[in-house]
Design a protein around this motif. Structure first.
Motif, PDB file in Angstrom:
ATOM      1  N   LYS A  12       5.936  -3.402  -5.101  1.00 50.58           N
ATOM      2  CA  LYS A  12       4.722  -4.085  -4.628  1.00 50.58           C
ATOM      3  C   LYS A  12       5.034  -5.449  -4.008  1.00 50.58           C
ATOM      4  O   LYS A  12       4.348  -5.893  -3.103  1.00 50.58           O
ATOM      5  CB  LYS A  12       3.740  -4.289  -5.791  1.00 50.58           C
ATOM      6  N   GLU A  13       6.045  -6.132  -4.514  1.00 50.10           N
ATOM      7  CA  GLU A  13       6.360  -7.491  -4.068  1.00 50.10           C
ATOM      8  C   GLU A  13       7.666  -7.515  -3.288  1.00 50.10           C
ATOM      9  O   GLU A  13       8.650  -6.903  -3.699  1.00 50.10           O
ATOM     10  CB  GLU A  13       6.497  -8.435  -5.275  1.00 50.10           C
ATOM     11  N   TYR A  52       6.919   2.374   4.093  1.00 49.17           N
ATOM     12  CA  TYR A  52       5.693   1.786   3.556  1.00 49.17           C
ATOM     13  C   TYR A  52       4.705   2.905   3.259  1.00 49.17           C
ATOM     14  O   TYR A  52       4.390   3.713   4.131  1.00 49.17           O
ATOM     15  CB  TYR A  52       5.091   0.781   4.545  1.00 49.17           C
ATOM     16  N   LYS A  56      -0.558   3.954  -1.432  1.00 47.76           N
ATOM     17  CA  LYS A  56      -0.253   3.177  -2.637  1.00 47.76           C
ATOM     18  C   LYS A  56      -0.134   1.680  -2.354  1.00 47.76           C
ATOM     19  O   LYS A  56       0.017   0.890  -3.272  1.00 47.76           O
ATOM     20  CB  LYS A  56       1.056   3.661  -3.265  1.00 47.76           C
ATOM     21  N   ASP A  57      -0.177   1.297  -1.064  1.00 49.40           N
ATOM     22  CA  ASP A  57      -0.001  -0.091  -0.645  1.00 49.40           C
ATOM     23  C   ASP A  57       1.265  -0.693  -1.260  1.00 49.40           C
ATOM     24  O   ASP A  57       1.235  -1.729  -1.899  1.00 49.40           O
ATOM     25  CB  ASP A  57      -1.223  -0.940  -1.010  1.00 49.40           C
ATOM     26  N   GLN A  58       2.373   0.043  -1.080  1.00 52.41           N
ATOM     27  CA  GLN A  58       3.640  -0.457  -1.587  1.00 52.41           C
ATOM     28  C   GLN A  58       4.790   0.019  -0.711  1.00 52.41           C
ATOM     29  O   GLN A  58       4.662   0.975   0.046  1.00 52.41           O
ATOM     30  CB  GLN A  58       3.877  -0.030  -3.032  1.00 52.41           C
TER      31      GLN A  58
END
Length: 79
Positions: A12-13, A52, A56-58
């Motif tokens: 995620k980061e 990407y 899942k936005d990750q």
């Protein structure tokens, strides 16, 4: 040389991506220095693909290597 296996690691980061890629490099370098990998394997496995995942936005890191190598890496990172 056998066809490599692939593991994916969801991140995620962006900072976590840097840490995992640095750990992967160090792990591969130590394996190469210990003669567990050939120069060709080291070069091939060092190539990490990044994708990407919109759902899942990750970020998905895709690392390749032999199955035992990937298992050893997962244990060293995730315990």
């Amino acid at each position: 040389m056998k066809a490599p296996k692939i593991i994916t690691i969801g991140i995620k980061e962006l900072a976590h991506q840097k840490v995992i890629l640095a750990a992967w490099y160090n792990f591969l370098k130590e394996s190469f220095d210990a003669k567990k990998l050939t120069g060709d394997e080291f070069t091939q496995y060092l190539q990490a693909h990044v994708m990407y995942d919109l759902d899942k936005d990750q970020i998905e890191l895709m690392l390749s290597g032999s199955e035992p190598l990937l298992e050893e890496f997962k244990k060293s990172i995730f315990g």
